[in-house]
Design a protein around this motif. Structure first.
Motif, PDB file in Angstrom:
ATOM      1  N   VAL A   1       0.819  -1.214   0.000  1.00 27.52           N
ATOM      2  CA  VAL A   1       0.000   0.000   0.000  1.00 27.52           C
ATOM      3  C   VAL A   1       0.852   1.264   0.000  1.00 27.52           C
ATOM      4  O   VAL A   1       0.612   2.193  -0.794  1.00 27.52           O
ATOM      5  CB  VAL A   1      -0.957  -0.004   1.215  1.00 27.52           C
ATOM      6  N   THR A   2       1.858   1.328   0.868  1.00 28.27           N
ATOM      7  CA  THR A   2       2.649   2.553   0.996  1.00 28.27           C
ATOM      8  C   THR A   2       3.384   2.915  -0.301  1.00 28.27           C
ATOM      9  O   THR A   2       3.282   4.056  -0.765  1.00 28.27           O
ATOM     10  CB  THR A   2       3.636   2.437   2.163  1.00 28.27           C
ATOM     11  N   PRO A   3       4.149   1.980  -0.909  1.00 28.37           N
ATOM     12  CA  PRO A   3       4.831   2.370  -2.150  1.00 28.37           C
ATOM     13  C   PRO A   3       3.876   2.705  -3.291  1.00 28.37           C
ATOM     14  O   PRO A   3       4.170   3.578  -4.113  1.00 28.37           O
ATOM     15  CB  PRO A   3       5.696   1.154  -2.482  1.00 28.37           C
ATOM     16  N   VAL A   4       2.720   2.027  -3.358  1.00 22.47           N
ATOM     17  CA  VAL A   4       1.744   2.355  -4.399  1.00 22.47           C
ATOM     18  C   VAL A   4       1.237   3.782  -4.207  1.00 22.47           C
ATOM     19  O   VAL A   4       1.145   4.577  -5.156  1.00 22.47           O
ATOM     20  CB  VAL A   4       0.569   1.351  -4.381  1.00 22.47           C
ATOM     21  N   ALA A   5       0.921   4.125  -2.952  1.00 22.30           N
ATOM     22  CA  ALA A   5       0.463   5.488  -2.649  1.00 22.30           C
ATOM     23  C   ALA A   5       1.559   6.508  -2.946  1.00 22.30           C
ATOM     24  O   ALA A   5       1.290   7.578  -3.511  1.00 22.30           O
ATOM     25  CB  ALA A   5       0.035   5.582  -1.191  1.00 22.30           C
ATOM     26  N   ASN A   6       2.792   6.179  -2.580  1.00 19.12           N
ATOM     27  CA  ASN A   6       3.896   7.112  -2.814  1.00 19.12           C
ATOM     28  C   ASN A   6       4.064   7.422  -4.298  1.00 19.12           C
ATOM     29  O   ASN A   6       4.204   8.580  -4.695  1.00 19.12           O
ATOM     30  CB  ASN A   6       5.203   6.527  -2.266  1.00 19.12           C
ATOM     31  N   VAL A   7       4.081   6.366  -5.122  1.00 22.16           N
ATOM     32  CA  VAL A   7       4.280   6.574  -6.558  1.00 22.16           C
ATOM     33  C   VAL A   7       3.093   7.331  -7.160  1.00 22.16           C
ATOM     34  O   VAL A   7       3.273   8.306  -7.914  1.00 22.16           O
ATOM     35  CB  VAL A   7       4.473   5.229  -7.280  1.00 22.16           C
ATOM     36  N   GLY A   8       1.877   6.895  -6.836  1.00 25.59           N
ATOM     37  CA  GLY A   8       0.694   7.528  -7.420  1.00 25.59           C
ATOM     38  C   GLY A   8       0.541   8.980  -7.019  1.00 25.59           C
ATOM     39  O   GLY A   8       0.400   9.873  -7.876  1.00 25.59           O
ATOM     40  N   VAL A   9       0.578   9.245  -5.730  1.00 31.21           N
ATOM     41  CA  VAL A   9       0.346  10.613  -5.241  1.00 31.21           C
ATOM     42  C   VAL A   9       1.522  11.519  -5.565  1.00 31.21           C
ATOM     43  O   VAL A   9       1.344  12.642  -6.060  1.00 31.21           O
ATOM     44  CB  VAL A   9       0.070  10.606  -3.719  1.00 31.21           C
ATOM     45  N   ASN A  10       2.742  11.054  -5.280  1.00 27.77           N
ATOM     46  CA  ASN A  10       3.910  11.891  -5.579  1.00 27.77           C
ATOM     47  C   ASN A  10       4.043  12.162  -7.073  1.00 27.77           C
ATOM     48  O   ASN A  10       4.421  13.261  -7.484  1.00 27.77           O
ATOM     49  CB  ASN A  10       5.190  11.231  -5.055  1.00 27.77           C
ATOM     50  N   GLY A  11       3.756  11.155  -7.899  1.00 28.77           N
ATOM     51  CA  GLY A  11       3.820  11.360  -9.339  1.00 28.77           C
ATOM     52  C   GLY A  11       2.810  12.400  -9.805  1.00 28.77           C
ATOM     53  O   GLY A  11       3.125  13.283 -10.614  1.00 28.77           O
ATOM     54  N   LEU A  12       1.585  12.314  -9.293  1.00 23.98           N
ATOM     55  CA  LEU A  12       0.546  13.284  -9.667  1.00 23.98           C
ATOM     56  C   LEU A  12       0.925  14.688  -9.213  1.00 23.98           C
ATOM     57  O   LEU A  12       0.801  15.656  -9.980  1.00 23.98           O
ATOM     58  CB  LEU A  12      -0.792  12.862  -9.051  1.00 23.98           C
ATOM     59  N   LEU A  13       1.386  14.800  -7.970  1.00 24.54           N
ATOM     60  CA  LEU A  13       1.764  16.120  -7.451  1.00 24.54           C
ATOM     61  C   LEU A  13       2.947  16.698  -8.223  1.00 24.54           C
ATOM     62  O   LEU A  13       3.025  17.913  -8.441  1.00 24.54           O
ATOM     63  CB  LEU A  13       2.095  16.019  -5.956  1.00 24.54           C
ATOM     64  N   ALA A  14       3.876  15.819  -8.627  1.00 24.03           N
ATOM     65  CA  ALA A  14       5.015  16.300  -9.408  1.00 24.03           C
ATOM     66  C   ALA A  14       4.552  16.854 -10.757  1.00 24.03           C
ATOM     67  O   ALA A  14       5.031  17.904 -11.213  1.00 24.03           O
ATOM     68  CB  ALA A  14       6.026  15.167  -9.617  1.00 24.03           C
ATOM     69  N   LEU A  15       3.611  16.164 -11.399  1.00 23.56           N
ATOM     70  CA  LEU A  15       3.090  16.647 -12.689  1.00 23.56           C
ATOM     71  C   LEU A  15       2.370  17.985 -12.532  1.00 23.56           C
ATOM     72  O   LEU A  15       2.417  18.838 -13.430  1.00 23.56           O
ATOM     73  CB  LEU A  15       2.126  15.611 -13.280  1.00 23.56           C
ATOM     74  N   LEU A  16       1.718  18.173 -11.379  1.00 23.05           N
ATOM     75  CA  LEU A  16       0.975  19.415 -11.140  1.00 23.05           C
ATOM     76  C   LEU A  16       1.853  20.525 -10.580  1.00 23.05           C
ATOM     77  O   LEU A  16       1.390  21.652 -10.373  1.00 23.05           O
ATOM     78  CB  LEU A  16      -0.186  19.147 -10.167  1.00 23.05           C
ATOM     79  N   GLY A  17       3.135  20.187 -10.309  1.00 18.39           N
ATOM     80  CA  GLY A  17       4.038  21.187  -9.734  1.00 18.39           C
ATOM     81  C   GLY A  17       3.766  21.461  -8.266  1.00 18.39           C
ATOM     82  O   GLY A  17       4.125  22.539  -7.761  1.00 18.39           O
ATOM     83  N   LEU A  18       3.155  20.508  -7.564  1.00 21.59           N
ATOM     84  CA  LEU A  18       2.767  20.718  -6.166  1.00 21.59           C
ATOM     85  C   LEU A  18       3.554  19.845  -5.184  1.00 21.59           C
ATOM     86  O   LEU A  18       3.279  19.870  -3.994  1.00 21.59           O
ATOM     87  CB  LEU A  18       1.267  20.413  -5.998  1.00 21.59           C
ATOM     88  N   LEU A  19       4.532  19.090  -5.680  1.00 18.76           N
ATOM     89  CA  LEU A  19       5.284  18.199  -4.799  1.00 18.76           C
ATOM     90  C   LEU A  19       6.236  18.993  -3.919  1.00 18.76           C
ATOM     91  O   LEU A  19       7.035  19.792  -4.410  1.00 18.76           O
ATOM     92  CB  LEU A  19       6.066  17.173  -5.623  1.00 18.76           C
ATOM     93  N   THR A  20       6.127  18.760  -2.609  1.00 14.82           N
ATOM     94  CA  THR A  20       7.019  19.396  -1.640  1.00 14.82           C
ATOM     95  C   THR A  20       7.487  18.353  -0.635  1.00 14.82           C
ATOM     96  O   THR A  20       7.004  17.211  -0.633  1.00 14.82           O
ATOM     97  CB  THR A  20       6.297  20.527  -0.873  1.00 14.82           C
ATOM     98  N   VAL A  21       8.406  18.753   0.236  1.00 13.52           N
ATOM     99  CA  VAL A  21       8.844  17.852   1.308  1.00 13.52           C
ATOM    100  C   VAL A  21       7.652  17.456   2.164  1.00 13.52           C
ATOM    101  O   VAL A  21       7.465  16.285   2.527  1.00 13.52           O
ATOM    102  CB  VAL A  21       9.935  18.527   2.160  1.00 13.52           C
ATOM    103  N   GLY A  22       6.809  18.422   2.488  1.00 10.58           N
ATOM    104  CA  GLY A  22       5.647  18.148   3.341  1.00 10.58           C
ATOM    105  C   GLY A  22       4.677  17.170   2.727  1.00 10.58           C
ATOM    106  O   GLY A  22       4.225  16.225   3.379  1.00 10.58           O
ATOM    107  N   THR A  23       4.334  17.356   1.439  1.00  8.19           N
ATOM    108  CA  THR A  23       3.380  16.446   0.802  1.00  8.19           C
ATOM    109  C   THR A  23       3.966  15.040   0.664  1.00  8.19           C
ATOM    110  O   THR A  23       3.245  14.046   0.802  1.00  8.19           O
ATOM    111  CB  THR A  23       2.963  16.961  -0.585  1.00  8.19           C
TER     112      THR A  23
END
Length: 438
Positions: free
Chosen positions: A144-166
């Motif tokens: 669950v954790t790595p799937v969430a990390n890849v999915g959410v972090n990848g989406l946030l990176a595409l949107l330019g919203l990825l930060t240390v906090g997120t």
């Protein structure tokens, strides 16, 4: 309800396959964070996750099934109590020595520490569920954790919203989701949560005090170098080193899968059979690990620079140094697991203590002048030292013979054949490739 056990070999293959999937997804998440935030941002994320992981009863569950409902409830109580204690200890250390806080903000640090009881409960329930041979459930919770990390972090990176906090919040949410899966399974599909048993809790704590010290020291060998490197040398150096560690940890996945699967079998086996099973796993693991070590040393430039970028070139030498300790980690994982399963956790903890002390001393000596390379050298030496001691204690503690740990001729022939294939591929240039390219 008790799950019917599948064969140990089948369970090991499935668990190892899950581990490989987890590793690929975890590396993808590390890649996303590193590419977007660079070594500095990757280091800040790594520092907080290391802090939580470092600070965070299978034998009883496997050997005495009627006690499992009480063990499940006791796990919740102990996770809360010990989690609060761990948070208090970390905050006390930070108050006394502010450098321990490293490159972390107060808000993210408190959020991370608040999830320690969740991480502890995840750990306790995983061992309890494995005692029922329900490896598929623990594998799902693990994913669950790595799937969430890849999915959410990848989406946030595409949107330019990825930060240390997120990135940190996503990791914590994935851990919480995995814990909820285990809670649901225990409550609805297996033993359930019974009445708490103070006597059983005291018994588990007595055994746990013997095993937990070893686990903390094993985690120290895995994570203390990153904590100290971040605190002493800063987030950028930790970011570089964390990439090398992420690749090097792939060498631990096979022995970790074997450990998870073997524990309930070793608890139930006769002493001589438990020694035989553990020795076979160690020998086969040694042969496979040597092949993987060679491949990783040769592929280090591709793994660190091609995947992560030119900024991470310094990770190459760190990865090659870390790889040296892989055989020691193999011994710590498989043979240490056998000692704990057979009721000798103190002996296992002594070897882990030697590695922990070695890590701590060498980190303090080597990190200030050499940063990541010093941390890598300290870890490689510590793993090798502790692994050699674990081999000795396995032989002495369980009545094995030293030759039981030496690969057979057939296993060595397989190793040499594999090495020749790797080198042959390495020496055969691809079309249009020059020596400089390689």
């Amino acid at each position: 309800m008790t799950t019917q056990p599948r064969s140990a070999a089948s369970a090991t293959v499935i668990t190892y396959g899950t581990n490989l999937i987890v590793s690929v997804l975890s590396l993808a998440s590390v890649l996303i964070v590193s590419r977007v935030l660079g070594p500095q941002g990757r280091g800040e994320v790594a520092f907080l996750t290391v802090m939580a992981g470092f600070t965070s009863n299978a034998n009883v569950g496997a050997s005495e099934p009627p006690l499992r409902p009480a063990l499940a409830t006791n796990s919740v109580v102990l996770a809360l109590l010990l989690g609060v204690l761990a948070i208090s200890v970390v905050q006390g250390l930070i108050a006394a020595f502010p450098v321990v806080a490293g490159p972390s903000t107060s808000a993210l640090r408190w959020l991370t520490l608040a999830f320690i009881p969740v991480l502890l409960l995840n750990l306790y329930l995983r061992w309890l569920v494995r005692a029922d041979y329900a490896f598929a459930v623990t594998n799902i919770a693990w994913l669950v954790t790595p799937v969430a990390n890849v999915g959410v972090n990848g989406l946030l990176a595409l949107l330019g919203l990825l930060t240390v906090g997120t990135a940190v919040v996503t990791w914590l949410a994935g851990q919480a989701a995995g814990t909820l899966i285990l809670v649901w399974y225990v409550a609805r599909r297996t033993v359930g949560f019974g009445s708490p048993d103070v006597g059983l809790m005291a018994r588990a704590l007595r055994f746990g005090l013997k095993t937990h010290a070893g686990r903390v020291m094993l985690l120290g060998n895995w994570r203390l170098d990153q904590w100290l490197l971040g605190a002493i040398s800063g987030a950028r150096e930790l970011g570089l080193y964390s990439v090398a560690v992420a690749w090097a940890e792939a060498l631990s996945y096979l022995p970790t899968a074997v450990k998870f699967v073997q524990r309930p079998y070793l608890v139930r086996s006769a002493p001589r059979d438990a020694v035989r099973q553990s020795a076979i796993a160690f020998r086969v693991g040694m042969v496979a690990t040597v092949v993987l070590m060679l491949g990783m040393v040769l592929a280090a430039p591709i793994l660190c620079v091609t995947f992560f970028g030119e900024e991470f070139r310094a990770s190459i030498i760190q990865l090659r140094v870390l790889v040296i300790g892989a055989l020691g980690m193999l011994a710590l994982t498989i043979l240490g697991n056998a000692l704990v399963a057979r009721g000798k956790p103190v002996i296992s903890s002594v070897a882990l203590a030697a590695g922990f002390v070695c890590t701590l001393v060498l980190d303090i000596v080597l990190i200030p002048p050499y940063a990541g390379i010093g941390a890598a050298a300290a870890s490689a030496i510590a793993y090798t030292t502790a692994g050699a001691l674990m081999c000795l204690f396995f032989v002495r503690g369980l009545g094995a013979e030293a030759r039981d740990l030496v690969p057979r001729r057939s296993e060595i022939r397989w190793l040499l054949t594999s090495v020749r294939r790797i080198l042959r591929r390495r020496r055969s240039p691809k079309a249009g490739e020059t020596l400089a390219d390689r």
